[in-house]
Design an enzyme around this catalytic site. Structure first.
Site, PDB file in Angstrom:
ATOM      1  N   ASP A  47     -14.545  -9.540   6.229  1.00  0.00           N
ATOM      2  CA  ASP A  47     -13.261  -9.818   6.897  1.00  0.00           C
ATOM      3  C   ASP A  47     -12.998  -8.567   7.757  1.00  0.00           C
ATOM      4  O   ASP A  47     -11.808  -8.111   7.823  1.00  0.00           O
ATOM      5  CB  ASP A  47     -12.373  -9.701   5.930  1.00  0.00           C
ATOM      6  CG  ASP A  47     -10.708 -10.389   6.212  1.00  0.00           C
ATOM      7  OD1 ASP A  47     -10.722 -10.868   7.493  1.00  0.00           O
ATOM      8  OD2 ASP A  47      -9.628 -10.099   5.614  1.00  0.00           O
ATOM      9  N   VAL A  54       0.867  -1.331  -0.163  1.00  0.00           N
ATOM     10  CA  VAL A  54       0.061   0.025   0.043  1.00  0.00           C
ATOM     11  C   VAL A  54       1.015   1.140  -0.071  1.00  0.00           C
ATOM     12  O   VAL A  54       1.820   1.350   0.861  1.00  0.00           O
ATOM     13  CB  VAL A  54      -0.833   0.013   1.378  1.00  0.00           C
ATOM     14  CG1 VAL A  54      -1.732   1.171   1.075  1.00  0.00           C
ATOM     15  CG2 VAL A  54      -1.698  -1.316   1.338  1.00  0.00           C
TER      16      VAL A  54
HETATM   17  N1  LIG Z   1      -6.317   3.803   2.788  1.00  0.00           N
HETATM   18  C1  LIG Z   1      -5.203   3.783   3.415  1.00  0.00           C
HETATM   19  N2  LIG Z   1      -4.723   4.802   4.118  1.00  0.00           N
HETATM   20  C2  LIG Z   1      -3.516   4.601   4.855  1.00  0.00           C
HETATM   21  N3  LIG Z   1      -2.867   3.664   5.123  1.00  0.00           N
HETATM   22  C3  LIG Z   1      -3.431   2.315   4.518  1.00  0.00           C
HETATM   23  C4  LIG Z   1      -4.475   2.380   3.523  1.00  0.00           C
HETATM   24  N4  LIG Z   1      -4.920   1.051   3.280  1.00  0.00           N
HETATM   25  C5  LIG Z   1      -4.226   0.354   3.910  1.00  0.00           C
HETATM   26  N5  LIG Z   1      -3.179   1.221   4.787  1.00  0.00           N
HETATM   27  C6  LIG Z   1      -1.785   0.725   5.116  1.00  0.00           C
HETATM   28  O1  LIG Z   1      -1.300  -0.446   4.700  1.00  0.00           O
HETATM   29  C7  LIG Z   1      -1.380  -1.680   5.454  1.00  0.00           C
HETATM   30  C8  LIG Z   1      -1.772  -2.687   4.600  1.00  0.00           C
HETATM   31  O2  LIG Z   1      -3.075  -2.844   4.249  1.00  0.00           O
HETATM   32  P1  LIG Z   1      -3.758  -3.792   3.502  1.00  0.00           P
HETATM   33  O3  LIG Z   1      -5.116  -3.590   3.454  1.00  0.00           O
HETATM   34  O4  LIG Z   1      -3.169  -4.069   2.403  1.00  0.00           O
HETATM   35  O5  LIG Z   1      -3.673  -5.049   4.523  1.00  0.00           O
HETATM   36  P2  LIG Z   1      -4.397  -5.737   5.757  1.00  0.00           P
HETATM   37  O6  LIG Z   1      -5.668  -5.209   5.837  1.00  0.00           O
HETATM   38  O7  LIG Z   1      -3.192  -5.614   6.880  1.00  0.00           O
HETATM   39  O8  LIG Z   1      -4.145  -7.374   5.541  1.00  0.00           O
HETATM   40  P3  LIG Z   1      -4.975  -7.983   4.280  1.00  0.00           P
HETATM   41  O9  LIG Z   1      -4.302  -8.250   3.053  1.00  0.00           O
HETATM   42  O10 LIG Z   1      -5.231  -9.191   4.924  1.00  0.00           O
HETATM   43  O11 LIG Z   1      -6.211  -7.164   3.971  1.00  0.00           O
HETATM   44  C9  LIG Z   1      -2.330  -1.371   6.640  1.00  0.00           C
HETATM   45  O12 LIG Z   1      -1.917  -2.004   7.779  1.00  0.00           O
HETATM   46  C10 LIG Z   1      -2.057   0.079   6.842  1.00  0.00           C
HETATM   47  O13 LIG Z   1      -1.061   0.464   7.788  1.00  0.00           O
END
Ligand SMILES: Nc1ncnc2c1ncn2[C@@H]1O[C@H](COP(=O)(O)OP(=O)(O)OP(=O)(O)O)[C@@H](O)[C@H]1O
Length: 628
Positions: free
Chosen positions: A125, A20
């Site tokens: 989820d 991300v």
């Molecule tokens: N919209 C956003 N704004 C700011 N930071 C974000 C955003 N989306 C994700 N992140 C950051 O990126 C990290 C990874 O997010 P991501 O949603 O890809 O994975 P996750 O939710 O930890 O796991 P999964 O892949 O199982 O969904 C998050 O822990 C957060 O710190």
């Protein structure tokens, strides 16, 4: 959609499906999160089908999906940027969240969920990693992210427990282990999060297989201390059969809001399991106190030397080892024709800034101090590096300077500018950048919003921070004086300091709530809230974190804002003109009260955990290595 529309500022996280990134939308100026979606794991055919639906979800408690964008190699989901990180990070950080704040997070989540369910979208989820935080004037807002992604992945055949079981077992409703889901599955996950926020642990703990057995067969044990109204919410939300849970997010939202209102009006004394907010240290505080003939206006501590500035004198005390050490074994003095304003450390030596008279036309001067060449106690007027003519240091001008960088940034305000240029500046200031140590201007002065602080970040970039009634603005600029679009946060800040270990990290206190601090990461933009439970009057950065001084109290924080130590001080560091300086294992405070100056030396070694002392040793080794 052109990918060049987004200027990538850095990676903020890594999820199951890819990285991300934090990016700036060049068209709107706003920050966005770019979620790199792996084509193999989420094939385009699944993805495009859902995109329109996800993009239609527009709610303050949902992270909006704005669009999708491509490069030759990658495909990105463009989403609202949430600078406060995830609920998981908030839970893990020893921030003291009040009971009401915890309930408010769940209320926010339920509001988002209510809206999504009304639009026929199930999350599938929900977990603290999928709850993101943003900061507003009113406080923290929780927003749900990753709607639909779990189900898409499930359809594509990816799962945690095997084919078709995407989700996090700790938050999965019993039916989810049989690949079934409904709105009630989301409410079960909210129940687990509410439990975690109230009890400080999850109802079931273990490996995925053990969790599955527990969710299917075991009844969650709810501690008696949890108020009755919330116990009953938890019991309903965590029912094994979906039809026995709340009928809808709206119904659960009503139940939690009612409990929050009643408990707030009762001033509930329910206390949560204590988090490690204040580490207890019973060890003796090593403090020395000495009376001084005149007030000390500035202190600088550098390795074996302590510099004290008083009126138009600078005294340098040399110790046998790094401060704090027994001694001093030697004292040297320099006398200046003009009053000493402050002490700076540039390159390998100390510099003294003196000011002259009362009119801004008279320049201030920087004098290098040389320990080798100056005879003991002999007054001497050292050569001036440069007449910074036209710059009136007393008109609240700011200086940004990091010793190891070969440039420094200075701003001067209204009065100086009028005198120099004969023009009105309004709320702006003139930014001038000089080469160091030649003090040659690098570029034409540029106009920027009048800053409260100025920091040099590295050999190319700096940042000016200005604060107005309800916002703080962060304006980046280059060594050539070119500005970037500013970032803003809806909280006016005070007492900002730059981390020693990471120049791109700042620590500051909220003006609205002086017991609340923010760790501000500039690259990429991230805010971490830290509740201090004291009101700091000064913040000093050190090699391993920060020392926060309040009335009779000291709080020591790590770089990440975790409390390392907390102790009482027999003196109040805010007494009159208290000035502080910090070394890696101690600090000095000078106070001026009833015409009497006192200099305190505080040794914090016994208050620091082993790793801090190790950091100190490592940095010593690096310094010695460099010198060798
Ligand atoms: N919209 C956003 N704004 C700011 N930071 C974000 C955003 N989306 C994700 N992140 C950051 O990126 C990290 C990874 O997010 P991501 O949603 O890809 O994975 P996750 O939710 O930890 O796991 P999964 O892949 O199982 O969904 C998050 O822990 C957060 O710190």
């Amino acid at each position: 959609m052109s990918p060049t529309r987004y200027r990538i500022l850095g990676q903020v996280g890594q999820g199951q499906f890819g990285r991300v990134l934090c990016a700036r939308d060049r068209n709107t100026g706003s920050l966005v999160a770019l979620k790199v979606l792996n084509k193999r794991e989420l094939p385009t055919r699944f993805f495009l089908r859902e995109l329109r639906l996800l993009a239609s979800l527009q709610h303050p408690n949902i992270v909006s999906v704005q669009t999708i964008t491509y490069t030759a190699k990658e495909r990105y989901l463009v989403m609202d940027y949430c600078e406060g990180g995830t609920l998981r990070e908030l839970i893990q950080h020893p921030v003291h969240l009040s009971f009401q704040q915890r309930l408010q997070i769940i209320i926010d989540v339920l509001k988002g969920l209510e809206y999504a369910h009304q639009n026929d979208i199930i999350h599938c989820d929900l977990k603290p990693e999928n709850i993101l935080l943003t900061y507003t004037k009113q406080g923290t807002t929780a927003r749900i992210t990753d709607f639909g992604i779990a189900r898409l992945a499930e359809e594509a055949g990816y799962g945690v427990l095997g084919q078709g079981d995407t989700g996090s077992p700790a938050y999965m409703a019993p039916e989810r282990f049989y690949s079934q889901h409904s709105y009630a599955s989301d409410l079960y996950a909210v129940g687990v999060m509410l439990y975690e926020l109230l009890v400080d642990k999850r109802p079931f703990i273990g490996l995925p297989g053990e969790l599955m057995t527990a969710h299917l067969n075991e009844v969650a044990q709810i501690p008696q201390e949890v108020p009755f109204l919330l116990r009953s919410v938890l019991k309903t939300a965590l029912q094994k059969l979906p039809q026995k849970r709340f009928k809808s997010a709206t119904e659960m939202l009503k139940a939690v809001s009612l409990a929050a209102d009643i408990l707030a009006s009762e001033d509930s004394n329910y206390t949560l399991a204590p988090s490690q907010q204040w580490p207890e240290h019973s060890c003796h505080l090593n403090l020395q106190q000495e009376q001084y003939p005149s007030p000390i206006h500035c202190i600088h501590i550098q390795d074996h030397q302590v510099y004290l500035g008083s009126h138009n004198k600078v005294i340098c005390r040399s110790y046998a080892a790094d401060f704090p050490a027994p001694g001093p074994f030697q004292e040297q003095q320099w006398q200046f024709a003009l009053p000493v304003k402050d002490l700076l450390w540039g390159g390998s030596q100390a510099w003294v800034r003196t000011i002259q008279g009362n009119t801004f036309k008279q320049p201030s001067r920087l004098h290098p101090l040389s320990l080798e060449n100056t005879p003991d106690s002999q007054p001497c007027d050292l050569p001036t590096v440069e007449n910074l003519s036209g710059i009136d240091w007393r008109q609240n001008n700011k200086i940004g300077w990091r010793p190891e960088q070969n440039w420094l940034a200075i701003t001067c305000g209204q009065q100086s500018f009028e005198a120099v240029q004969g023009a009105e500046l309004g709320g702006q200031a003139l930014l001038q950048i000089y080469q160091w140590p030649q003090m040659q201007p690098i570029h034409q002065p540029a106009l920027i919003r009048k800053p409260n602080w100025l920091f040099v970040l590295d050999s190319h970039f700096g940042v000016a921070i200005s604060v107005d009634e309800d916002q703080s603005h962060f304006q980046g600029f280059t060594r050539r004086g070119n500005g970037f679009q500013p970032f803003s946060m809806p909280i006016p800040l005070q007492q900002m300091t730059q981390s020693v270990a990471n120049p791109y990290r700042l620590l500051a206190v909220s003006q609205h709530d002086p017991q609340m601090a923010f760790l501000i990461d500039l690259k990429p933009w991230r805010l971490t809230k830290i509740s201090l439970a004291l009101q700091p009057e000064q913040i000093l950065p050190t090699a391993w974190g920060y020392v926060l001084l309040a009335t009779h109290q000291v709080l020591i924080l790590s770089h990440e804002g975790h409390p390392l130590s907390h102790f009482q001080l027999p003196t109040n560091p805010s007494e009159k003109i208290a000035v502080c300086a910090c070394a890696e294992q101690g600090f000095m405070v000078s106070t001026w009260l009833d015409q009497s100056a006192t200099l305190y030396t505080v040794d914090v070694r016994s208050h620091l955990p082993e790793w801090c002392r190790q950091t100190q040793l490592d940095s010593q080794a690096t310094t010695h290595h460099k010198t060798a």
